[in-house]
Design a protein around this motif. Structure first.
Motif, PDB file in Angstrom:
ATOM      1  N   PHE A  38      -4.512  11.813   3.573  1.00 19.98           N
ATOM      2  CA  PHE A  38      -4.495  10.477   3.002  1.00 19.98           C
ATOM      3  C   PHE A  38      -3.232   9.727   3.417  1.00 19.98           C
ATOM      4  O   PHE A  38      -3.300   8.577   3.868  1.00 19.98           O
ATOM      5  CB  PHE A  38      -4.572  10.580   1.473  1.00 19.98           C
ATOM      6  CG  PHE A  38      -4.464   9.260   0.769  1.00 19.98           C
ATOM      7  CD1 PHE A  38      -5.544   8.385   0.765  1.00 19.98           C
ATOM      8  CD2 PHE A  38      -3.305   8.890   0.110  1.00 19.98           C
ATOM      9  CE1 PHE A  38      -5.453   7.162   0.118  1.00 19.98           C
ATOM     10  CE2 PHE A  38      -3.203   7.669  -0.533  1.00 19.98           C
ATOM     11  CZ  PHE A  38      -4.283   6.803  -0.523  1.00 19.98           C
ATOM     12  N   LEU A  39      -2.098  10.406   3.331  1.00 25.55           N
ATOM     13  CA  LEU A  39      -0.831   9.765   3.680  1.00 25.55           C
ATOM     14  C   LEU A  39      -0.787   9.441   5.167  1.00 25.55           C
ATOM     15  O   LEU A  39      -0.271   8.400   5.574  1.00 25.55           O
ATOM     16  CB  LEU A  39       0.348  10.670   3.292  1.00 25.55           C
ATOM     17  CG  LEU A  39       0.594  10.781   1.778  1.00 25.55           C
ATOM     18  CD1 LEU A  39       1.668  11.815   1.489  1.00 25.55           C
ATOM     19  CD2 LEU A  39       1.013   9.428   1.192  1.00 25.55           C
ATOM     20  N   ASP A  92      -2.572   2.935   9.062  1.00 29.62           N
ATOM     21  CA  ASP A  92      -2.861   1.563   8.679  1.00 29.62           C
ATOM     22  C   ASP A  92      -1.587   0.735   8.697  1.00 29.62           C
ATOM     23  O   ASP A  92      -1.576  -0.396   9.151  1.00 29.62           O
ATOM     24  CB  ASP A  92      -3.466   1.527   7.272  1.00 29.62           C
ATOM     25  CG  ASP A  92      -4.889   2.069   7.258  1.00 29.62           C
ATOM     26  OD1 ASP A  92      -5.454   2.208   8.360  1.00 29.62           O
ATOM     27  OD2 ASP A  92      -5.403   2.363   6.178  1.00 29.62           O
ATOM     28  N   PHE A  93      -0.522   1.336   8.225  1.00 31.22           N
ATOM     29  CA  PHE A  93       0.755   0.632   8.142  1.00 31.22           C
ATOM     30  C   PHE A  93       1.234   0.221   9.530  1.00 31.22           C
ATOM     31  O   PHE A  93       1.649  -0.901   9.759  1.00 31.22           O
ATOM     32  CB  PHE A  93       1.800   1.519   7.467  1.00 31.22           C
ATOM     33  CG  PHE A  93       3.152   0.901   7.359  1.00 31.22           C
ATOM     34  CD1 PHE A  93       3.415  -0.047   6.392  1.00 31.22           C
ATOM     35  CD2 PHE A  93       4.171   1.251   8.240  1.00 31.22           C
ATOM     36  CE1 PHE A  93       4.677  -0.639   6.297  1.00 31.22           C
ATOM     37  CE2 PHE A  93       5.428   0.680   8.152  1.00 31.22           C
ATOM     38  CZ  PHE A  93       5.685  -0.278   7.183  1.00 31.22           C
ATOM     39  N   GLN A 118      -3.330   8.737   6.990  1.00 31.40           N
ATOM     40  CA  GLN A 118      -4.193   7.558   7.125  1.00 31.40           C
ATOM     41  C   GLN A 118      -3.424   6.290   6.745  1.00 31.40           C
ATOM     42  O   GLN A 118      -3.482   5.290   7.441  1.00 31.40           O
ATOM     43  CB  GLN A 118      -5.423   7.738   6.219  1.00 31.40           C
ATOM     44  CG  GLN A 118      -6.446   6.621   6.318  1.00 31.40           C
ATOM     45  CD  GLN A 118      -7.066   6.543   7.720  1.00 31.40           C
ATOM     46  OE1 GLN A 118      -7.381   7.568   8.304  1.00 31.40           O
ATOM     47  NE2 GLN A 118      -7.211   5.349   8.248  1.00 31.40           N
ATOM     48  N   GLN A 119      -2.687   6.373   5.626  1.00 32.18           N
ATOM     49  CA  GLN A 119      -1.889   5.232   5.170  1.00 32.18           C
ATOM     50  C   GLN A 119      -0.885   4.818   6.243  1.00 32.18           C
ATOM     51  O   GLN A 119      -0.712   3.647   6.524  1.00 32.18           O
ATOM     52  CB  GLN A 119      -1.114   5.606   3.894  1.00 32.18           C
ATOM     53  CG  GLN A 119      -1.991   5.853   2.691  1.00 32.18           C
ATOM     54  CD  GLN A 119      -2.560   4.574   2.112  1.00 32.18           C
ATOM     55  OE1 GLN A 119      -3.678   4.181   2.443  1.00 32.18           O
ATOM     56  NE2 GLN A 119      -1.833   3.898   1.272  1.00 32.18           N
ATOM     57  N   ASP A 120      -0.234   5.813   6.861  1.00 26.21           N
ATOM     58  CA  ASP A 120       0.760   5.539   7.885  1.00 26.21           C
ATOM     59  C   ASP A 120       0.114   4.802   9.053  1.00 26.21           C
ATOM     60  O   ASP A 120       0.653   3.841   9.574  1.00 26.21           O
ATOM     61  CB  ASP A 120       1.410   6.831   8.382  1.00 26.21           C
ATOM     62  CG  ASP A 120       2.437   7.339   7.376  1.00 26.21           C
ATOM     63  OD1 ASP A 120       2.809   6.566   6.484  1.00 26.21           O
ATOM     64  OD2 ASP A 120       2.848   8.493   7.502  1.00 26.21           O
TER      65      ASP A 120
END
Ligand SMILES: [Zn+2]
Length: 76
Positions: free
Chosen positions: A65-66, A72-73, A68-70
């Motif tokens: 999840f993290l 997107d960021f 994935q967040q990175d």
């Protein structure tokens, strides 16, 4: 033979014995007052049930999840 100490917070007499769980404080309340805010913050974290119950699978999910967040960021 037991000694008597004064609660550092309220100056009440506290018998120094195993039954006096919060010695030298007379009570948990006085202990918490003495330890102050930062300590109660730490206690909240230590008592958080999630911390000790995270499994390997959960960690993998969290990592995915993290990651994935990175991604997107960095796209933005
Ligand atoms: Zn006290």
């Amino acid at each position: 033979m037991s000694s008597i100490v004064k609660c550092p917070t309220c100056q009440k007499d506290v018998v120094w014995q195993p039954e006096s769980e919060y010695r030298p404080f007379c009570s948990k309340r006085c202990q918490m007052i003495d330890l102050g805010e930062w300590a109660s913050e730490n206690n909240r974290i230590a008592q958080s049930p999630q911390v000790s119950e995270i499994s390997e699978a959960d960690l993998d999910k969290m990592e995915a999840f993290l990651t994935q967040q990175d991604n997107d960021f960095f796209k933005n």
